[in-house]
Design an enzyme around this catalytic site. Sequence first.
Site, PDB file in Angstrom:
ATOM      1  CG  HIS A 147     -14.236  -0.303   5.425  1.00  0.00           C
ATOM      2  ND1 HIS A 147     -13.102  -0.500   4.665  1.00  0.00           N
ATOM      3  CD2 HIS A 147     -13.814  -0.217   6.706  1.00  0.00           C
ATOM      4  CE1 HIS A 147     -12.033  -0.501   5.458  1.00  0.00           C
ATOM      5  NE2 HIS A 147     -12.444  -0.343   6.710  1.00  0.00           N
ATOM      6  CE1 TYR A 175      -4.350  -1.513   0.610  1.00  0.00           C
ATOM      7  CE2 TYR A 175      -2.898  -3.219   1.467  1.00  0.00           C
ATOM      8  CZ  TYR A 175      -4.136  -2.816   1.005  1.00  0.00           C
ATOM      9  OH  TYR A 175      -5.171  -3.729   0.932  1.00  0.00           O
TER      10      TYR A 175
END
Length: 621
Positions: A422, A240
């Site tokens: 999420h 990431y």
Amino acid sequence: MRIFNKNLRLQDVTIMYFTALATLMVILVSSYQAPTTAVEVSSLKSNPSSPLPPLPMPFRVPLDPRGELQLAWNISYADQEVYMELRVAKLRHGVVLGMSDRGELTNADLVVLWDSGTKSYFGDAWSDSEGNVSLDSQQDYELIEATQKTDGFYLLFKRPFSSCDPRDYLIEEGTVHIIYGFLDQPLASLEQLNLSRIHTGVQRVLMLRPDTPSPTLPPDVQTLEVLSPNVIIPNQETTYWCFIQKLPENMSKNHIVMYESVITPGNEGIVHHIEVFECSPDMHVVPEYSGSCDDKMKPGKLNSCRHVLAAWAMGAEAFYYPPDAGLPMGGPSSSRFLRLEVHYHNPLLISDRRDSSGIRLHYTPSLRRYDAGIIELGLVYTPIMAIPPKQHTFYLSGYCSSKCTQTALPPGGIYIFASQLHTHLAGRGVRTVLVRGGKELEVVQEDQHFSTHYQTIRVLRKMVNVLPGDVLITKCTYNTEDRSKPTVGGFGIMEEMCVNYIHYYPRTQLELCKSHVDPGYLQKYFSSINRFQGNDQCVCGEVGVTEQYSQLQWDAFTGEVLDSLYNTAPFSMHCNQSTARLFPGEWDKQPVPAVTSVLEKPRYPCEGGASPTSRPITPTV
């Protein structure tokens, strides 16, 4: 000649009669089922019985990191069918494409192209719990065309959303886990194939998409690119990457009306998903940064850049705002800093690959009628909510109460046009439903194959109008079979969340509408369970709830009582304004909303149900 033995009883005759009748029914039913044999590809006629869908296919995604396999598709909601086009850059001896619950190679619904050394075949197949492949007795994938072109071998085929075949995957809204594999040698029989012995992979897509045309962009539209600064992709499977970018000085208020991905050519199979976050307007300075989002030495202020502006995942199309609304960017109430986050998925550990991928924002200074906004639904990020260990399925629900919507929404309500679901690693499904007058009215968004590795903003097929007094319930499904300790709510990846970021207009002051079980009732639970388990020295209230959860002896009874507590005990409501302050009112010890009528699952054509028609998505406000 005597037909019956004299000792033959009436009961025997009855059994023989019904046996013969059952045999006849099996024969009749079989005669109406789909073909039961594979199709020889070379014998396929050039003029298919079904009309070809419009080409090119509107949706497409690379399946493997090298880009040797690409899936494209389009959707017929009228016929409840998906047309798929599979391109194989270098066809060897065949290819496997399939769908399974979470990308497993076992118990998967498959379509296989293979050759026996002399002939090529195409067929609907399935894998068992060991990965062994068998031809399906009901052939529901219909091959339309097989063509060799300059850039590869193309297969065009279709299948219904639901075939009512228990071995087939039900294609529904939400994430679809696509599995694929390459055959490097001929197969005398498909039964020789075991998926664990070939090169395979998995890709996630949203297969069912809205079938409405994209709005036209205004003539004065401008663009702002938020891109990775020519980074070298690390030669590790998962990275990431974070990058801070400043908006232009003294940028006035604009409306974002569309955004799209910008992917460096050659990296289409590695750039997995991208998000752009706006930093907190209170942060007047955010340090420059370009590096791993997981680096412990990254500036702490990056954690204040959490307001989602854009989210893209592999296979997603450009995101358009409704014609009457745009997302504000710039101006005195916005931050001057954006955080770009790019997820690189590099399972082949490719080295020395540079990347400048990101998001291109399309914005206009001609403000539209409404500001679009984002509201967080679901559960508050707190360890008060927890999931017991060793759970195959455990549910947690977060409420946006009627009192909060009555307090915060305008008389005409709001219109939800998109949402972003999420959870963290234990999440398996998310569902948000609108409840009015105690009745489930419609599903806002649902994904029963949800993966935390595939999160994008999803445009709804139909806008949802939420009125003052309505209730929004967000229910998450979790699996903790691989965990020996309880999983509490929180920000850590091994902690859990249950969130739906709904995108809506007109924008209001309501920014967060979430809940958690009343802490006092939770302490009563800890006290009761400890006494039941013979622990007379309960430290309830003396240590944090995370420690209290960990001290319990977890068994089926302890988990069932906790589940009952969550579903019946009063809850604390977080009905927050954009200033992070609660709206005026009493928000503790709120009763769980009563739902007296639930929505029924739609019936598919193979079940005798009617095909739904397309519905307009633009309402009148």
